[in-house]
Design a protein around this motif. Sequence first.
Motif, PDB file in Angstrom:
ATOM      1  N   ARG A 131      50.336  42.717  37.871  1.00  0.00           N
ATOM      2  CA  ARG A 131      51.359  42.273  38.802  1.00  0.00           C
ATOM      3  C   ARG A 131      51.735  43.397  39.764  1.00  0.00           C
ATOM      4  NH1 ARG A 131      56.084  38.045  37.895  1.00  0.00           N
ATOM      5  NH2 ARG A 131      56.453  37.868  40.110  1.00  0.00           N
ATOM      6  N   ALA A 171      41.722  38.253  35.400  1.00  0.00           N
ATOM      7  CA  ALA A 171      41.637  36.909  34.827  1.00  0.00           C
ATOM      8  C   ALA A 171      40.170  36.523  34.617  1.00  0.00           C
ATOM      9  CB  ALA A 171      42.332  35.903  35.738  1.00  0.00           C
ATOM     10  N   HIS A 172      39.337  36.825  35.631  1.00  0.00           N
ATOM     11  CA  HIS A 172      37.909  36.496  35.513  1.00  0.00           C
ATOM     12  C   HIS A 172      37.265  37.205  34.322  1.00  0.00           C
ATOM     13  CE1 HIS A 172      38.088  35.976  40.183  1.00  0.00           C
ATOM     14  NE2 HIS A 172      38.646  34.969  39.542  1.00  0.00           N
ATOM     15  N   GLU A 229      56.477  35.286  45.309  1.00  0.00           N
ATOM     16  CA  GLU A 229      55.580  36.245  44.666  1.00  0.00           C
ATOM     17  C   GLU A 229      55.266  35.749  43.250  1.00  0.00           C
ATOM     18  OE1 GLU A 229      53.474  39.843  45.241  1.00  0.00           O
ATOM     19  OE2 GLU A 229      54.701  38.730  46.649  1.00  0.00           O
ATOM     20  N   ASP A 230      56.267  35.116  42.599  1.00  0.00           N
ATOM     21  CA  ASP A 230      56.064  34.557  41.255  1.00  0.00           C
ATOM     22  C   ASP A 230      54.950  33.511  41.247  1.00  0.00           C
ATOM     23  OD1 ASP A 230      58.004  36.033  40.047  1.00  0.00           O
ATOM     24  OD2 ASP A 230      59.529  34.447  40.068  1.00  0.00           O
ATOM     25  N   GLN A 231      54.992  32.605  42.238  1.00  0.00           N
ATOM     26  CA  GLN A 231      53.984  31.545  42.293  1.00  0.00           C
ATOM     27  C   GLN A 231      52.598  32.124  42.532  1.00  0.00           C
ATOM     28  OE1 GLN A 231      55.910  29.193  45.371  1.00  0.00           O
ATOM     29  NE2 GLN A 231      56.186  27.503  43.927  1.00  0.00           N
ATOM     30  N   GLU A 284      43.341  38.692  39.939  1.00  0.00           N
ATOM     31  CA  GLU A 284      42.450  37.569  39.625  1.00  0.00           C
ATOM     32  C   GLU A 284      41.153  38.054  38.970  1.00  0.00           C
ATOM     33  OE1 GLU A 284      43.725  38.291  42.559  1.00  0.00           O
ATOM     34  OE2 GLU A 284      42.413  37.837  44.253  1.00  0.00           O
ATOM     35  N   VAL A 315      55.941  29.332  36.006  1.00  0.00           N
ATOM     36  CA  VAL A 315      56.395  29.006  37.353  1.00  0.00           C
ATOM     37  C   VAL A 315      56.096  27.547  37.678  1.00  0.00           C
ATOM     38  CG1 VAL A 315      56.030  29.596  39.782  1.00  0.00           C
ATOM     39  CG2 VAL A 315      55.978  31.381  38.046  1.00  0.00           C
ATOM     40  N   ASN A 325      37.173  30.969  37.741  1.00  0.00           N
ATOM     41  CA  ASN A 325      36.685  31.904  36.729  1.00  0.00           C
ATOM     42  C   ASN A 325      35.186  31.760  36.516  1.00  0.00           C
ATOM     43  OD1 ASN A 325      39.018  33.415  35.758  1.00  0.00           O
ATOM     44  ND2 ASN A 325      39.806  31.429  35.154  1.00  0.00           N
ATOM     45  N   MET A 338      53.250  33.120  30.236  1.00  0.00           N
ATOM     46  CA  MET A 338      54.434  33.785  30.771  1.00  0.00           C
ATOM     47  C   MET A 338      55.721  33.363  30.083  1.00  0.00           C
ATOM     48  SD  MET A 338      53.478  34.318  34.688  1.00  0.00           S
ATOM     49  CE  MET A 338      51.744  34.563  35.109  1.00  0.00           C
ATOM     50  N   ALA A 389      51.491  42.038  49.583  1.00  0.00           N
ATOM     51  CA  ALA A 389      50.322  41.164  49.439  1.00  0.00           C
ATOM     52  C   ALA A 389      50.467  39.928  50.310  1.00  0.00           C
ATOM     53  CB  ALA A 389      50.152  40.773  47.980  1.00  0.00           C
ATOM     54  N   ASN A 418      43.346  30.768  48.092  1.00  0.00           N
ATOM     55  CA  ASN A 418      43.284  29.481  47.402  1.00  0.00           C
ATOM     56  C   ASN A 418      44.650  29.064  46.907  1.00  0.00           C
ATOM     57  OD1 ASN A 418      40.641  28.935  47.756  1.00  0.00           O
ATOM     58  ND2 ASN A 418      39.968  29.791  45.803  1.00  0.00           N
ATOM     59  N   PHE A 461      51.552  35.169  41.880  1.00  0.00           N
ATOM     60  CA  PHE A 461      51.114  35.921  40.708  1.00  0.00           C
ATOM     61  C   PHE A 461      50.608  34.954  39.637  1.00  0.00           C
ATOM     62  CE2 PHE A 461      52.254  37.736  36.484  1.00  0.00           C
ATOM     63  CZ  PHE A 461      51.249  38.677  36.440  1.00  0.00           C
ATOM     64  N   TYR A 462      51.356  33.867  39.459  1.00  0.00           N
ATOM     65  CA  TYR A 462      50.970  32.871  38.451  1.00  0.00           C
ATOM     66  C   TYR A 462      49.562  32.339  38.737  1.00  0.00           C
ATOM     67  CZ  TYR A 462      51.744  28.924  35.231  1.00  0.00           C
ATOM     68  OH  TYR A 462      51.672  28.023  34.203  1.00  0.00           O
ATOM     69  N   CYS A 463      49.321  31.947  39.972  1.00  0.00           N
ATOM     70  CA  CYS A 463      48.005  31.397  40.349  1.00  0.00           C
ATOM     71  C   CYS A 463      46.910  32.456  40.197  1.00  0.00           C
ATOM     72  CB  CYS A 463      48.019  30.903  41.786  1.00  0.00           C
ATOM     73  SG  CYS A 463      49.115  29.512  42.058  1.00  0.00           S
ATOM     74  N   ARG A 464      47.195  33.657  40.656  1.00  0.00           N
ATOM     75  CA  ARG A 464      46.170  34.702  40.597  1.00  0.00           C
ATOM     76  C   ARG A 464      45.884  35.085  39.148  1.00  0.00           C
ATOM     77  NH1 ARG A 464      47.664  39.565  44.148  1.00  0.00           N
ATOM     78  NH2 ARG A 464      45.498  40.121  43.769  1.00  0.00           N
ATOM     79  N   GLN A 465      46.918  35.054  38.302  1.00  0.00           N
ATOM     80  CA  GLN A 465      46.704  35.387  36.894  1.00  0.00           C
ATOM     81  C   GLN A 465      45.757  34.372  36.258  1.00  0.00           C
ATOM     82  OE1 GLN A 465      47.041  34.809  33.416  1.00  0.00           O
ATOM     83  NE2 GLN A 465      46.213  36.905  33.481  1.00  0.00           N
ATOM     84  N   ARG A 466      45.725  33.159  36.823  1.00  0.00           N
ATOM     85  CA  ARG A 466      44.815  32.151  36.285  1.00  0.00           C
ATOM     86  C   ARG A 466      43.417  32.262  36.896  1.00  0.00           C
ATOM     87  NH1 ARG A 466      48.466  32.528  33.145  1.00  0.00           N
ATOM     88  NH2 ARG A 466      49.843  30.841  32.540  1.00  0.00           N
ATOM     89  N   GLY A 467      43.254  33.199  37.849  1.00  0.00           N
ATOM     90  CA  GLY A 467      41.922  33.440  38.397  1.00  0.00           C
ATOM     91  C   GLY A 467      41.728  32.971  39.828  1.00  0.00           C
ATOM     92  N   LEU A 468      42.779  32.386  40.446  1.00  0.00           N
ATOM     93  CA  LEU A 468      42.639  31.900  41.821  1.00  0.00           C
ATOM     94  C   LEU A 468      42.872  33.041  42.804  1.00  0.00           C
ATOM     95  CD1 LEU A 468      44.753  28.702  41.264  1.00  0.00           C
ATOM     96  CD2 LEU A 468      42.302  28.726  41.757  1.00  0.00           C
ATOM     97  N   SER A 469      42.148  33.014  43.927  1.00  0.00           N
ATOM     98  CA  SER A 469      42.398  34.019  44.951  1.00  0.00           C
ATOM     99  C   SER A 469      43.715  33.691  45.646  1.00  0.00           C
ATOM    100  CB  SER A 469      41.276  34.019  45.983  1.00  0.00           C
ATOM    101  OG  SER A 469      41.329  32.816  46.723  1.00  0.00           O
ATOM    102  N   GLU A 470      44.257  34.672  46.330  1.00  0.00           N
ATOM    103  CA  GLU A 470      45.525  34.456  47.010  1.00  0.00           C
ATOM    104  C   GLU A 470      45.432  33.344  48.059  1.00  0.00           C
ATOM    105  OE1 GLU A 470      48.640  37.465  47.438  1.00  0.00           O
ATOM    106  OE2 GLU A 470      47.796  37.658  49.429  1.00  0.00           O
TER     107      GLU A 470
END
Lengths: 481, 264
Positions: free
Chosen positions: B58, B84-85, A428-430, B81, B96, B114, B92, A3, A443, A432-441
């Motif tokens: 992931r 998430a949306h 990759e952790d950072q 993402e 991080v 979102n 976690m 990615a 961003n 993934f963390y951001c994307r899990q919150r809804g941000l695009s890669e």
Amino acid sequence: MPAIEQTVEELVQESYQHGFVTDIESDTFPPGLSEETIRHISAKKSEPAWMLENRLKAYHRWLTMVDPEWAHVEYPEIDFQDISYYSAPKQNQGAKSLDEIDPQLLDAYNKLGIPLDEQKALSGIAVDAVFDSVSVATTFRQNLADAGVIFCPISEAIQEYPELIQQYLGTVVPYTDNFYASLNAAVFTDGTFVYIPKGVKCPMELSTYFRINEAKTGQFERTLIIAEEGSSVSYLEGCTAPMRDENQLHAAVVELIAMDDASIKYSTVQNWYPGDENGKGGIYNFVTKRGDCRGDRSHISWTQVETGSAITWKYPSCILKGDDSVGEFYSVAVTRGMQQADTGTKMVHIGKNTTSTIVSKGISAARGQNTYRGLVRIGQKAENARNHSQCDSLLIGDKCGAHTFPYLEVRNPTAQVEHEATTSKISEDQLFYCRQRGLSEENAISMIVNGFCKEVFNELPMEFAVEAQKLLNITLEGAVG
Amino acid sequence: MNQMKTNSMLSIKSLTVDVEGKTILHGLNLEIGKGEVHAIMGPNGSGKSTLSHTLSGRDGYQVTAGEALLDGEDLLSLETEERAHRGVFLAMQYPVELPGVNNMTFMRESLNANRRARGEEELDAVSFIKLVRAKASEVKLDPKLLKRDVNSGFSGGEKKRNEILQMAVLEPKLAILDETDSGLDIDALKIVADGVNALRRKDRSVLLITHYQRLLDYIVPDHVHVLANGKIVRSGDKSLALELEDKGYGWIEQLPETAAGASA
């Protein structure tokens, strides 16, 4: 990490925003460098005899020198006979007001977002516009003159203020200093001169906008800023060039002089054409910048955001002669594609209680190579000198490189010197963390990179900080979606 | 097993997941209804984190069979993402650090990303500050932490509480808490649990992943499942958790259905 790599590939393909060519008739010397060329430049500028003598002295010195090889950069040998050393837009000669300037030139600057019309200009910023080898316009000169500030092309200062030039030019960067500084002393064609009289706080931000347009020319500009006792000035420079397949040389010299209690803040946003993703074309940015804290309690601060150029080779430095003087260096250098940067600073502590701060942020993406090289020297008499250096590198992807070469020379036992360095990857952790919150890669990368550079951006004047942030986003973000 | 609850929030069927070529989840089934709190317990290496990472999308977790539906929609074909949306939130185990990125900015950007994706209007800075202050007091997070960089230099407890605050701000449909209790002392654990309890809603489901029973003293689950060797081998109510606490995980490993490859 597929990615990340994919995003980096997309980022790298982002094209350069200022790559247009202005089609304008110019008076350009044929390529080649000889005593004759230098006499020719001097004659073009109707310079006094002493100036020509200085140039020739520098030229003969330069002939005895060799291109330095210690920097962590690679490039084919430069053929100095294949460069044109003077190029000026034809119609501009002797223009006294904006009405007399070729509209094409005004247009070029408008396109770059630098209107030269004072009515349209950014409020509070005066601009000296240097196009290839000459200054084509300087705005707000009258307003500044009312405050006693001199802000003009250096070629004009040589005519109008010869005593100031003779007193100060070459006293911070002598013509013997290094290969490119000697070359510059021999062939410089224009640049900016600033003089802030005693006790004056310069009422506007001063700036120079450098534009290389003509093919096969080198730009050799010279900037001299003098801040007399108790005065202060903030100066900005910006740089762009068209996209061309051949490399072009930019070898500038900048000298700053701060007397007792004076302060000079010098900010650069450098966005010369970096070449394409395969390393074809781009500017060689080989620059000598040095500030002399000559007076007690004087203060010189360099801030640079370097995103362009195929190769950057520069070390804005401070000579801390005055007691209690302060030197600062804040830098963000980005390399992507095949860009190479070897940049940093020198802090030379001579006076007592002198303080210096170095904050360097290097960002490498794609196949970019980023080197920090810095020297902190504490002299024998520099009682209680202090330095704090922080050098952070951020890697994006796994084909780039970051290198740090800090040199320390301490000759006084009372010195306190601290050096911190970190190298990190956008993990990759950072992401993934951001994307899990809804941000695009994209961003996420842009947010992390801006966070990484925050300390430096905070040092830029407001308009430039916004500009720099945008530039960084364009440079690193770009083409996706 | 194949009856689909009408109020289903998350429906996982025969989920099989490989990590680096090794099968970790072996045909896992799980139904979570709207508003329900489910706990998944299991020994180390049973596949708990693989489940949470697979659901949140992931990289590196290869789904080779099975499906997972969120509110009837296929979750596994969506980007991280996009999940998430749709309302998936993962608190976690190891939040991080993002040096230089302000906590408040991060949450505002996340929330607005979102909202944009859902076709809602973005919140302006002022409304956002009001919202986040209210949420911070709801989960008892020191407002000073809002001004710091995301998780940078936070204590273990602060990091976990910051996760709960983000959950409060993003208002997910499905909150997955991956070993949120690990590394917390009892006071920190209570605060985190109070935060989660405050966020229980009829239309929000919670999946608690934990090794220890003690979190369940504070967040009382509707259902408890035991995960071993990549499958759910026992399901029950809160008393199952107490039984596990009593007997340890050893007896689970002895069960015939725990053996790899056995059908559930």
